[in-house]
Design an enzyme around this catalytic site. Structure first.
Site, PDB file in Angstrom:
ATOM      1  N   ASP A 431       0.897  -1.063   0.082  1.00 52.56           N
ATOM      2  CA  ASP A 431      -0.080  -0.176   0.123  1.00 52.56           C
ATOM      3  C   ASP A 431       0.763   1.010  -0.103  1.00 52.56           C
ATOM      4  O   ASP A 431       0.337   2.395  -0.491  1.00 52.56           O
ATOM      5  CB  ASP A 431      -0.686   0.238   1.269  1.00 52.56           C
ATOM      6  CG  ASP A 431      -1.891  -1.009   1.330  1.00 52.56           C
ATOM      7  OD1 ASP A 431      -1.743  -2.006   0.566  1.00 52.56           O
ATOM      8  OD2 ASP A 431      -2.756  -1.024   2.135  1.00 52.56           O
ATOM      9  N   TRP A 470      -1.406   5.692   0.808  1.00 55.89           N
ATOM     10  CA  TRP A 470      -1.782   6.015   2.439  1.00 55.89           C
ATOM     11  C   TRP A 470      -2.805   5.076   3.139  1.00 55.89           C
ATOM     12  O   TRP A 470      -3.123   5.090   4.156  1.00 55.89           O
ATOM     13  CB  TRP A 470      -2.341   7.372   2.591  1.00 55.89           C
ATOM     14  CG  TRP A 470      -1.263   8.338   2.053  1.00 55.89           C
ATOM     15  CD1 TRP A 470      -0.199   8.849   2.643  1.00 55.89           C
ATOM     16  CD2 TRP A 470      -1.290   8.820   0.642  1.00 55.89           C
ATOM     17  NE1 TRP A 470       0.412   9.991   1.683  1.00 55.89           N
ATOM     18  CE2 TRP A 470      -0.085   9.945   0.604  1.00 55.89           C
ATOM     19  CE3 TRP A 470      -2.046   8.471  -0.680  1.00 55.89           C
ATOM     20  CZ2 TRP A 470       0.105  10.401  -0.616  1.00 55.89           C
ATOM     21  CZ3 TRP A 470      -1.716   9.319  -1.731  1.00 55.89           C
ATOM     22  CH2 TRP A 470      -0.812  10.121  -1.748  1.00 55.89           C
ATOM     23  N   ASP A 471      -3.042   3.860   1.960  1.00 54.10           N
ATOM     24  CA  ASP A 471      -4.115   2.753   2.476  1.00 54.10           C
ATOM     25  C   ASP A 471      -5.266   3.576   2.627  1.00 54.10           C
ATOM     26  O   ASP A 471      -6.154   3.146   3.642  1.00 54.10           O
ATOM     27  CB  ASP A 471      -3.552   2.201   3.841  1.00 54.10           C
ATOM     28  CG  ASP A 471      -4.529   0.980   4.151  1.00 54.10           C
ATOM     29  OD1 ASP A 471      -5.261   0.515   3.174  1.00 54.10           O
ATOM     30  OD2 ASP A 471      -4.689   0.570   5.333  1.00 54.10           O
ATOM     31  N   MET A 472      -5.483   4.470   1.596  1.00 57.37           N
ATOM     32  CA  MET A 472      -7.026   5.106   1.628  1.00 57.37           C
ATOM     33  C   MET A 472      -8.103   4.389   0.723  1.00 57.37           C
ATOM     34  O   MET A 472      -8.584   4.847  -0.171  1.00 57.37           O
ATOM     35  CB  MET A 472      -6.791   6.377   1.203  1.00 57.37           C
ATOM     36  CG  MET A 472      -6.004   7.724   2.265  1.00 57.37           C
ATOM     37  SD  MET A 472      -6.878   7.827   3.776  1.00 57.37           S
ATOM     38  CE  MET A 472      -5.811   7.075   4.859  1.00 57.37           C
TER      39      MET A 472
END
Length: 801
Positions: A431, A470-472
């Site tokens: 990620d 950002w793992d969004m």
């Protein structure tokens, strides 16, 4: 004879304490100032040194200088944070206590001419107390509006769904989490009592992942309720009594490397429900005499199991003896690597399933493919591989799906009239570094996909974050509702909630925005440490006009602590990190990620009342820190999966590992000032946030040490909310173990009940035998740190109410 010595000892003790405090503030303040932060701590340190020296000399000016420090601190505090009680507390707590200590006669005995200086100090302390009391009742973070639209007398009928039932994860497969029941209402909800409790007996074992969680939302159809446990045992329950009817165990074998061990919900199919599935029944190719009514259970080792809803026996005519192997045609398959944790959807002909893929372990992980199976036979009907040139290309002998393609771990939603399944996707792992991602692997990442549920063909897609580092993910089940646009026309909308806080409101027929979406520039470089090697960044990101994230960038003013000491350390830590607002690039130095990895919205989603055109939700705001660790991309894979998404993650195959953690103080508290969790109400006619309130107390924030007072602060939560025609919102989710009810009109808390364990699940409500119940799973959450358990708790009004 010994009294002067005693006085001298007490004074000396006080001088030492003040001197040590002064040195800490002075040294820390100089460090902070060199980083560009506030100079207040230097000034406070100098004044405290003067106070210590004057007190040592037995001079009354000690109290004058302390009074000046208190007054200056009050003015500085209000300038920084206004009348926010929890933000003021660490700025004033130590100084206030120390000021009261200086008024104790024994401390200043032997000092002459104290009258006026004591009055001055007492006055500043009184001002501080008045300010704190005032701030309790004047919270600048809360919005205190009122939704004006009344609840209609008659609810809109949902085809194929009885008003008394909750037959799908979101009550309907449209994900609204709204019930037209109103026996329990805003006037009598205060009288709710425990009606029954079921203990499943399925508890975390020593061989289970640290991310073992109990997040299930039960479903209820007629005289049956169904739940799945953390180990995916399917239990049928009498909804009137809570008594177990039968249990089916899929024999899940886990180990500590599973990144998730959970089951958020199951899917129910009834061949006789022709009303709900009128459109999709046109594509029906099979039937089942063995299991005309069945429950589908996603199993974490990569299986989809079908169970007869009446008998609890496997539907052996589905797949291979009642299950399909979701690992088939998977690249780099291993137990827990591809992990279905959330319910899919069922139509009249098809069961659609997706799943999570292990985050940040390597760049050789399973595919995030979405699949449709025949609802009766388990035959693979279609695929949508999010990383393939042709997403619908069926696998064949010797072929596999595309590895590391974006996965869809959140619950899916379905429009039965359009026969479209709505799929929220994340990013292809790893990620936090994406320098090797291809255009194909980014095409459908972090998106809402609208897919024909009978054919698997893409209808439209909308991307919520470009080149995500950002793992969004899109983490929530989308909610479908027909709303009025500005022209007064009814539009079929889909609400897409994201970790960034953006709530994208789209026309669910074509994906076009209903609420404006703007592409805005975002940071491209970092100021501290080297730039990330081999990485690239999207120059802009999409932002919705409906956004529940804080709109201002964090500054060191927003840092917090239990005292001014750990607050100072948090301010220093903040200044040492890279942060230029949302989407600041990851870095070797360390980057503050806010909204953090938990997101503003998580898998709980929101509740939409289509009758009243309002929505309620429970957004959170907790910063995280990501720190890239340079590494050889060709290094051997020596570590197994960590069994959690936090801590050091190896990201094998790329030139970095990563350390991900919540941004915490030396005392283990969040470095950002509260609130970290809210409840909010939105008018869907205007898409205005009408009310917003803190939710949750610090009571269970230190569960391994001691129980703290139940003081409202606004704590993080994992789990969603529901609402009813009785003008009530129910939500658990928070780090303290409560189920709460709020007034949908204004957000006023109406009721709360203590849970026997963490309530990190979305509740549900139903009616049977003329009585309405509210049910929540209280089983705790491993990495969230709440108390583990196995309790399914039902509440109802006493029979005389």
């Amino acid at each position: 004879m010994n009294q002067p010595t005693s006085r001298s000892g007490l004074t000396t003790f006080t001088v030492i304490i003040i001197g040590l405090l002064a040195l800490f503030l002075l040294i820390g303040g100089i460090w902070l100032a060199t980083l560009g932060g506030s100079i207040y701590y230097i000034i406070a340190g100098v004044l405290l040194l003067i106070v210590a020296w004057q007190l040592y000399k037995r001079a009354s000016t000690a109290l004058w200088f302390y009074a000046a420090l208190m007054l200056g601190t009050i003015i500085w505090s209000v300038w920084e944070v206004g009348t926010d009680f929890w933000a003021l507390a660490p700025r004033l707590d130590i100084l206030g206590i120390l000021g009261l200590w200086l008024l104790v006669p024994a401390v200043t005995r032997g000092i002459n001419n104290l009258g006026s200086s004591k009055v001055a100090l007492s006055s500043t302390l009184a001002i501080a107390i008045v300010l704190m009391v005032y701030s309790i009742f004047n919270d600048p973070q809360e919005i205190n509006g009122e939704i004006k639209t009344p609840q209609p007398e008659t609810a809109q009928a949902v085809p194929g769904v009885a008003e008394s039932d909750w037959p799908a994860y979101g009550r309907t497969q449209a994900g609204v989490r709204y019930s037209p029941l109103k026996q329990i209402n805003d006037q009598n909800v205060k009288d709710l009592k425990v009606a029954w409790t079921l203990r499943t007996g399925d508890l975390k074992t020593d061989n289970d992942s640290g991310e073992t969680t109990n997040q299930v939302t039960p479903i209820k159809i007629g005289n049956n309720m169904f739940i799945c446990t953390a180990h995916q045992q399917l239990i049928a329950i009498d909804p009137a009594t809570g008594k177990e009817k039968w249990r089916f165990d899929p024999k899940l074998k886990t180990d500590k490397s599973f990144q998730h061990l959970t089951c958020r919900g199951v899917m129910y199919y009834d061949a006789n429900n022709t009303t709900e599935f009128a459109t999709s029944l046109q594509s029906k190719k099979s039937s089942s005499t063995q299991c005309p009514r069945k429950v589908f259970v996603p199993v974490n080792d990569g299986r989809l199991v079908a169970v007869n809803a009446d008998t609890g026996k496997a539907c052996t005519d589905f797949g291979q003896n009642g299950q399909v192997n979701l690992q088939e045609f998977m690249p780099y398959a291993y137990p827990g690597g591809y992990n279905p944790t959330s319910p899919g959807i069922v139509t009249g002909s098809t069961v659609v399933i997706a799943g999570s893929v292990t985050d940040n372990y390597s760049n050789k992980e399973p595919s995030g493919v979405i699949r449709g199976y025949d609802v009766n036979t388990g035959k693979l009907l279609w695929v949508f591989d999010t990383g393939a040139a042709d997403p619908n290309a069926m696998p064949g002998e010797g072929t596999t799906f595309v590895h590391n393609s974006p996965n869809a771990w959140a619950p899916l939603a379905y429009d039965a009239k359009l026969d479209i399944v709505y799929v929220p996707t994340g990013v292809g792992t790893p990620d936090i570094w994406g320098g090797d991602r291809t255009e194909l692997k980014e095409r459908y990442a972090n998106s809402m996909l609208a897919i024909n549920a009978s054919t698997g063909k893409l209808v439209w897609n909308f991307q919520t974050t470009h080149h995500d580092l950002w793992d969004m993910d899109v983490p929530s089940q989308p909610s479908l509702a027909d709303i009025k646009n500005k022209a007064g026309q009814t539009v079929p909308a889909i609400y897409v909630l994201t970790k960034t806080g953006n709530a994208f409101v789209l026309d669910r027929r074509n994906g076009q925005p209903i609420v404006p979406v703007t592409e805005k520039p975002v940071p491209q470089t970092v100021k501290r440490g080297p730039q990330t090697k081999g990485e690239f960044y999207s120059k802009t990101q999409p932002f919705s006009d409906l956004n529940l994230a804080p709109q201002d960038k964090l500054t060191d003013k927003d840092m917090w602590g239990a005292t001014m000491l750990d607050q100072l350390m948090c301010r220093v830590s903040f200044k040492r990190l890279n942060y230029d607002g949302i989407y600041t690039p990851p870095s070797e130095n360390g980057t503050l990620v806010f909204p953090g990895n938990l997101g503003v919205f998580e898998w709980g989603g929101m509740s939409v009342n289509p009758d009243r055109q309002v929505a309620v939700m429970n957004p959170i705001g907790l910063p995280f820190v990501s720190r890239l660790i340079p590494a050889d991309p060709n290094r051997a894979q020596t570590a197994k999966g960590a069994g959690t998404e936090q801590g050091v993650q190896p990201m094998y195959g790329v030139p970095y590992g990563v350390e991900i953690s919540a941004f915490l103080s030396p005392l283990g508290l969040p470095c950002k000032q509260p609130a970290w969790g809210y409840v909010a109400g939105v008018d869907l006619k205007t898409h205005e946030v009408v009310w917003k309130k803190r939710i949750g107390t610090i009571r269970d924030s230190l569960p391994n040490l001691f129980q703290l007072p139940a003081v409202k602060i606004g704590v993080p939560g994992l789990g969603g909310s529901i609402s009813t025609a009785g003008n009530v919102m129910f939500v658990g989710a928070t780090q303290d173990n409560y189920l709460r009810a709020f007034n949908v009109t204004n957000g006023k808390k109406l009721w709360e009940a203590r849970l026997p364990a963490g309530g990190q699940a979305t509740p549900m409500t139903y009616e049977i035998n003329g009585k309405q119940y509210v049910v929540i799973m209280a089983g705790g959450h491993g990495s969230f740190g709440t108390k583990m358990g196995d309790y399914l708790v039902a509440y109802a009004l006493p029979d005389n109410k």
